[in-house]
Design a protein around this motif. Structure first.
Motif, mmCIF file in Angstrom:
data_model
loop_
_atom_site.group_PDB
_atom_site.id
_atom_site.type_symbol
_atom_site.label_atom_id
_atom_site.label_comp_id
_atom_site.label_asym_id
_atom_site.label_seq_id
_atom_site.Cartn_x
_atom_site.Cartn_y
_atom_site.Cartn_z
ATOM 1 N N PHE A 181 0.838 -1.203 0.000
ATOM 2 C CA PHE A 181 0.000 0.000 0.000
ATOM 3 C C PHE A 181 0.873 1.254 0.000
ATOM 4 C CE2 PHE A 181 -1.910 3.280 2.829
ATOM 5 C CZ PHE A 181 -2.925 3.703 1.983
ATOM 6 N N VAL A 182 1.857 1.308 0.888
ATOM 7 C CA VAL A 182 2.737 2.478 0.988
ATOM 8 C C VAL A 182 3.502 2.685 -0.319
ATOM 9 C CG1 VAL A 182 4.772 3.429 2.174
ATOM 10 C CG2 VAL A 182 2.925 2.371 3.494
ATOM 11 N N GLU A 183 3.897 1.592 -0.954
ATOM 12 C CA GLU A 183 4.685 1.694 -2.191
ATOM 13 C C GLU A 183 3.874 2.214 -3.371
ATOM 14 O OE1 GLU A 183 6.112 -2.306 -2.467
ATOM 15 O OE2 GLU A 183 7.868 -1.890 -1.203
ATOM 16 N N THR A 184 2.551 2.049 -3.342
ATOM 17 C CA THR A 184 1.743 2.405 -4.508
ATOM 18 C C THR A 184 0.755 3.548 -4.264
ATOM 19 O OG1 THR A 184 0.116 0.701 -3.938
ATOM 20 C CG2 THR A 184 1.881 0.070 -5.467
ATOM 21 N N ALA A 185 0.429 3.843 -3.022
ATOM 22 C CA ALA A 185 -0.596 4.849 -2.716
ATOM 23 C C ALA A 185 -0.035 6.262 -2.809
ATOM 24 C CB ALA A 185 -1.171 4.607 -1.320
ATOM 25 N N THR A 186 -0.926 7.209 -3.022
ATOM 26 C CA THR A 186 -0.535 8.620 -3.019
ATOM 27 C C THR A 186 -0.269 9.052 -1.577
ATOM 28 O OG1 THR A 186 -2.812 9.368 -2.727
ATOM 29 C CG2 THR A 186 -2.025 9.071 -5.015
ATOM 30 N N PRO A 187 0.482 10.138 -1.386
ATOM 31 C CA PRO A 187 0.681 10.656 -0.023
ATOM 32 C C PRO A 187 -0.647 10.978 0.669
ATOM 33 C CG PRO A 187 2.224 11.701 -1.529
ATOM 34 C CD PRO A 187 1.274 10.883 -2.374
ATOM 35 N N GLU A 188 -1.635 11.421 -0.111
ATOM 36 C CA GLU A 188 -2.953 11.740 0.462
ATOM 37 C C GLU A 188 -3.620 10.500 1.044
ATOM 38 O OE1 GLU A 188 -1.835 14.871 -2.439
ATOM 39 O OE2 GLU A 188 -1.888 12.686 -2.557
ATOM 40 N N LEU A 189 -3.548 9.381 0.323
ATOM 41 C CA LEU A 189 -4.153 8.144 0.828
ATOM 42 C C LEU A 189 -3.399 7.615 2.039
ATOM 43 C CD1 LEU A 189 -5.115 6.189 -2.424
ATOM 44 C CD2 LEU A 189 -6.656 7.085 -0.657
ATOM 45 N N ILE A 190 -2.075 7.690 1.993
ATOM 46 C CA ILE A 190 -1.272 7.247 3.140
ATOM 47 C C ILE A 190 -1.611 8.107 4.355
ATOM 48 C CG2 ILE A 190 1.064 6.996 4.061
ATOM 49 C CD1 ILE A 190 1.975 6.473 1.116
ATOM 50 N N ALA A 191 -1.691 9.422 4.152
ATOM 51 C CA ALA A 191 -2.028 10.332 5.248
ATOM 52 C C ALA A 191 -3.406 10.005 5.818
ATOM 53 C CB ALA A 191 -1.986 11.781 4.755
ATOM 54 N N SER A 192 -4.360 9.717 4.953
ATOM 55 C CA SER A 192 -5.716 9.382 5.417
ATOM 56 C C SER A 192 -5.705 8.114 6.263
ATOM 57 C CB SER A 192 -6.651 9.203 4.222
ATOM 58 O OG SER A 192 -6.821 10.423 3.545
ATOM 59 N N ALA A 193 -4.938 7.119 5.853
ATOM 60 C CA ALA A 193 -4.836 5.871 6.624
ATOM 61 C C ALA A 193 -4.200 6.135 7.990
ATOM 62 C CB ALA A 193 -4.031 4.832 5.848
ATOM 63 N N ILE A 194 -3.179 6.989 8.023
ATOM 64 C CA ILE A 194 -2.532 7.317 9.297
ATOM 65 C C ILE A 194 -3.513 8.047 10.215
ATOM 66 C CG2 ILE A 194 -0.708 8.685 10.391
ATOM 67 C CD1 ILE A 194 1.018 8.099 7.857
ATOM 68 N N VAL A 195 -4.277 8.998 9.666
ATOM 69 C CA VAL A 195 -5.274 9.717 10.464
ATOM 70 C C VAL A 195 -6.280 8.733 11.061
ATOM 71 C CG1 VAL A 195 -7.260 11.297 10.297
ATOM 72 C CG2 VAL A 195 -5.044 11.943 9.307
ATOM 73 N N HIS A 196 -6.738 7.786 10.259
ATOM 74 C CA HIS A 196 -7.704 6.780 10.728
ATOM 75 C C HIS A 196 -7.134 5.997 11.914
ATOM 76 C CE1 HIS A 196 -11.060 3.849 9.872
ATOM 77 N NE2 HIS A 196 -10.272 3.130 10.666
ATOM 78 N N GLU A 197 -5.907 5.480 11.749
ATOM 79 C CA GLU A 197 -5.323 4.652 12.805
ATOM 80 C C GLU A 197 -4.949 5.473 14.027
ATOM 81 O OE1 GLU A 197 -5.791 1.538 12.490
ATOM 82 O OE2 GLU A 197 -6.367 1.775 10.389
#
Length: 197
Positions: free
Chosen positions: A77-93
């Motif tokens: 996921f980290v290797e393929t996702a945009t920074p926005e998606l990674i940031a959203s996942a971090i906010v969720h967790e």
């Protein structure tokens, strides 16, 4: 800095660990995005999380581990996702971490409510970034949660482990055997612990 087979960097007090340094760079970009567009949430995040660890996360792109206040992010996921998606996942967790610090767990009876809270925080963040999400998309996402029961989690985890085993070259019959045996042991342990209470 390298520690064993992992690369490690401390970002605003949060330890970020990954096999590849480029993934740490991607996490740092995501964290900067949160800090730039939602500074209050970012301050909470750096208080609530001890570390962000990029590894393999069967059954999800991310998870929160209360045992060591870690946000695990799935390496593919980290290797393929945009920074926005990674940031959203971090906010969720990180929202899971905040809820735990406030005394809310993740028991099956309240799990759906907890996930809705975390998802709403994630969507509120996504709405703040350029090209973010609109209300219609947010409502659709809120109504598309998977089965959050213990059995639903176990089923998804088994499917993901099987996919990982197959990706690593394990024969299908052996991958299936490991997954079904693990699932049987998990159910047996749950029944046994329920019987002792």
């Amino acid at each position: 800095m390298q520690h064993k087979l992992h690369h490690v960097r401390r970002i605003d007090g949060v330890l970020v660990v990954a096999f590849e340094p480029v993934n740490i760079d991607r996490i740092e970009s995501a964290l900067r995005l949160i800090g730039d567009h939602d500074p209050i949430r970012y301050r909470h995040l750096v208080q609530d999380l001890e570390r962000i660890w990029v590894s393999v996360v069967p059954g999800s792109v991310a998870r929160f581990r209360r045992s060591d206040w870690t946000c695990d992010l799935d390496e593919p996921f980290v290797e393929t996702a945009t920074p926005e998606l990674i940031a959203s996942a971090i906010v969720h967790e990180a929202t899971h971490a905040r809820l735990y610090r406030m005394g809310f767990g993740y028991e099956e009876a309240i799990r759906e409510r907890v996930e809705h809270i975390c998802l709403r925080r994630e969507l509120a963040f996504a709405a703040k970034i350029p090209g973010g999400i609109d209300n219609h998309d947010a409502e659709a996402i809120l109504h598309s949660l998977p089965d959050l029961s213990n059995d639903g989690f176990a089923r998804r985890r088994g499917e993901d482990f099987r996919a990982i085993f197959l990706r690593l070259g394990m024969p299908g019959w052996l991958a299936g055997f490991f997954v079904s045996t693990s699932s049987w042991l998990h159910r047996r342990r749950r029944r046994k612990s329920a019987g002792t209470r």
